[in-house]
Write an enzyme that holds these catalytic residues in place. Structure first.
Site, PDB file in Angstrom:
ATOM      1  N   GLY A  11       0.134  -1.006  -0.123  1.00  0.00           N
ATOM      2  CA  GLY A  11       0.127   0.183  -0.385  1.00  0.00           C
ATOM      3  C   GLY A  11       0.798   0.915   0.447  1.00  0.00           C
ATOM      4  N   ARG A  72       1.089  -5.398  -5.757  1.00  0.00           N
ATOM      5  CA  ARG A  72       1.281  -6.865  -4.486  1.00  0.00           C
ATOM      6  C   ARG A  72       1.560  -7.448  -6.011  1.00  0.00           C
ATOM      7  NH1 ARG A  72      -0.432  -4.447   0.366  1.00  0.00           N
ATOM      8  NH2 ARG A  72      -1.948  -3.225  -0.257  1.00  0.00           N
ATOM      9  N   GLY A 102       5.506  -2.004   4.054  1.00  0.00           N
ATOM     10  CA  GLY A 102       5.521  -2.181   5.172  1.00  0.00           C
ATOM     11  C   GLY A 102       5.575  -3.245   5.771  1.00  0.00           C
ATOM     12  N   ASP A 103       4.709  -4.571   6.406  1.00  0.00           N
ATOM     13  CA  ASP A 103       4.787  -6.090   6.367  1.00  0.00           C
ATOM     14  C   ASP A 103       5.411  -6.799   5.382  1.00  0.00           C
ATOM     15  OD1 ASP A 103       3.755  -8.340   7.037  1.00  0.00           O
ATOM     16  OD2 ASP A 103       4.673  -8.524   9.001  1.00  0.00           O
ATOM     17  N   THR A 125       4.201   2.797   5.836  1.00  0.00           N
ATOM     18  CA  THR A 125       2.538   2.328   5.906  1.00  0.00           C
ATOM     19  C   THR A 125       1.954   3.333   7.142  1.00  0.00           C
ATOM     20  OG1 THR A 125       1.282   0.863   6.518  1.00  0.00           O
ATOM     21  CG2 THR A 125       3.372   0.785   7.494  1.00  0.00           C
ATOM     22  N   ILE A 126       0.534   3.791   6.452  1.00  0.00           N
ATOM     23  CA  ILE A 126      -0.303   4.394   7.453  1.00  0.00           C
ATOM     24  C   ILE A 126      -0.241   3.908   8.414  1.00  0.00           C
ATOM     25  CG2 ILE A 126      -0.927   5.526   5.241  1.00  0.00           C
ATOM     26  CD1 ILE A 126      -3.317   4.443   5.728  1.00  0.00           C
ATOM     27  N   ASP A 127      -0.339   2.332   8.387  1.00  0.00           N
ATOM     28  CA  ASP A 127      -1.075   1.986   9.754  1.00  0.00           C
ATOM     29  C   ASP A 127       0.125   1.522  11.222  1.00  0.00           C
ATOM     30  OD1 ASP A 127      -2.937   0.426   7.615  1.00  0.00           O
ATOM     31  OD2 ASP A 127      -1.876  -1.246   7.783  1.00  0.00           O
ATOM     32  N   ASP A 129       2.486   0.065  12.345  1.00  0.00           N
ATOM     33  CA  ASP A 129       1.539  -1.557  12.551  1.00  0.00           C
ATOM     34  C   ASP A 129       3.444  -2.303  12.382  1.00  0.00           C
ATOM     35  OD1 ASP A 129       1.618  -1.630   9.792  1.00  0.00           O
ATOM     36  OD2 ASP A 129       0.481  -3.350  10.188  1.00  0.00           O
ATOM     37  N   ARG A 171      -5.601  -1.407   9.415  1.00  0.00           N
ATOM     38  CA  ARG A 171      -5.438  -3.345   9.362  1.00  0.00           C
ATOM     39  C   ARG A 171      -5.459  -4.131  10.939  1.00  0.00           C
ATOM     40  NH1 ARG A 171      -0.670  -6.688   6.461  1.00  0.00           N
ATOM     41  NH2 ARG A 171       0.966  -6.079   8.815  1.00  0.00           N
TER      42      ARG A 171
END
Length: 319
Positions: A11, A72, A102-103, A125-127, A129, A171
């Site tokens: 993302g 992706r 991200g992850d 990542t905006i999350d 996380d 998420r």
């Protein structure tokens, strides 16, 4: 090391362009060439890249999204495609890779290091996380976007004396919901990290009604449940007609804040330093305002933790 690659994966997040710019300019400062790999790991497999010079990253620090595009790439999890990509990099003389994402992006980078290809991860990542870093690139911008939206929705909620449930991204992490709920003065915040208590939410609504409060804002993280489901549960118990807003992908766009631009610049430049030192399988992060690096494998063994003290504070201030 005279030539490195950089890609963005997963993302998009505001500040990715600032990180790309930092990678290119820091590397060029040390007389190292940088090739931008387009469309994430898909482009890595296909060898879809071009040389990035100082001019090619000019005027992008303020732009949201990613100049290198993203995608992706499920087939990247097959070793034959990873080996194909590594061969493309070797043909281009690229000795190491900086992965901004991200992850899932980190997991891809880790698989490449197992095949002997040098990689450094930069958290974007905006999350928010990613374990091992206080903040990820893009979180602050998304947070400000969410708070701005909540402020606008509260105007309408006040005018029409409504209760609104606002669903935010994140998420499986509740940071966006937690920080935005506290910043915007939400009456209730629901996050995956804390047990969901419908009775408490309803009690807060009733306490508000008892003191003549005409509107309420409830923030729910997408990792808990859809806003529509929560609205149905509350209406079934109380009869209150609730309005719903799902903020969606508006949270991922927009010009990055000053905080995200500075963070991206610091982390991108530090990632280059690590590669030039010959390091691999490392991730960069920020702890207590200091940039540092840690083992990329920690994303598999460490779980991101939300700041529960903020959750407690939010409940205390929204009595």
């Amino acid at each position: 090391m005279k030539r490195i690659g950089v890609l963005t994966s997963g993302g998009d997040a505001p500040g990715m362009n600032a990180a790309i710019r930092a990678v290119v300019r820091k590397a060029n400062y040390h007389d190292v060439e940088v090739y931008g790999i387009y469309h994430g790991y898909e482009g890595f497999i296909q060898g879809k890249m071009e040389l990035l010079d100082l001019g090619s990253v000019g005027g992008i620090i303020q732009r949201g999204g990613t100049k290198l595009f993203s995608s992706r790439c499920p087939k990247f999890m097959e070793e034959k495609y990873r080996l194909q990509g590594i061969e493309k990099m070797k043909e281009a003389g690229i000795d190491g890779l900086i992965v901004i994402g991200g992850d899932g992006s980190y997991r891809g980078a880790y698989e490449l290091t197992k095949l002997g290809f040098k990689c450094i991860g930069v958290p974007a990542t905006i999350d928010n996380d990613i374990p091992g870093t206080d903040f990820t690139i893009g979180f602050d911008t998304a947070l400000n976007t969410v708070v701005n939206a909540i402020d606008k929705i509260r105007d309408t909620a006040t005018s029409h004396e409504n209760t609104f449930i606002i669903e935010v991204m994140g998420r499986d992490a509740g940071d966006l919901a937690l920080w935005s709920g506290l910043a915007a003065g939400a009456e209730s915040v629901i996050i995956p990290e804390e047990p969901f208590d419908l009775d408490d939410i309803i009690a807060r609504l009733k306490r508000g009604e008892a003191r003549k409060k005409k509107h309420s804002i409830i923030i729910v993280a997408e990792g808990v449940m859809p806003a529509s489901q929560l609205a149905d549960m509350i209406k079934e118990r109380t009869g209150i007609d609730i309005r719903i807003t799902v903020l969606g992908h508006i949270q991922r766009g927009g010009s990055p804040t000053a905080f995200d631009r500075v963070l991206a610049s610091r982390l991108g430049a530090y990632a280059v330093e690590l590669l030039l030192e010959g390091k691999t399988c490392r991730a960069v992060g920020i702890k207590n305002q200091e940039v540092y690096d840690y083992d990329l494998q920690e994303i598999f063994t460490t779980k991101h933790q939300a700041d529960i003290s903020l959750y407690t504070l939010s409940k205390e201030l929204s009595i």
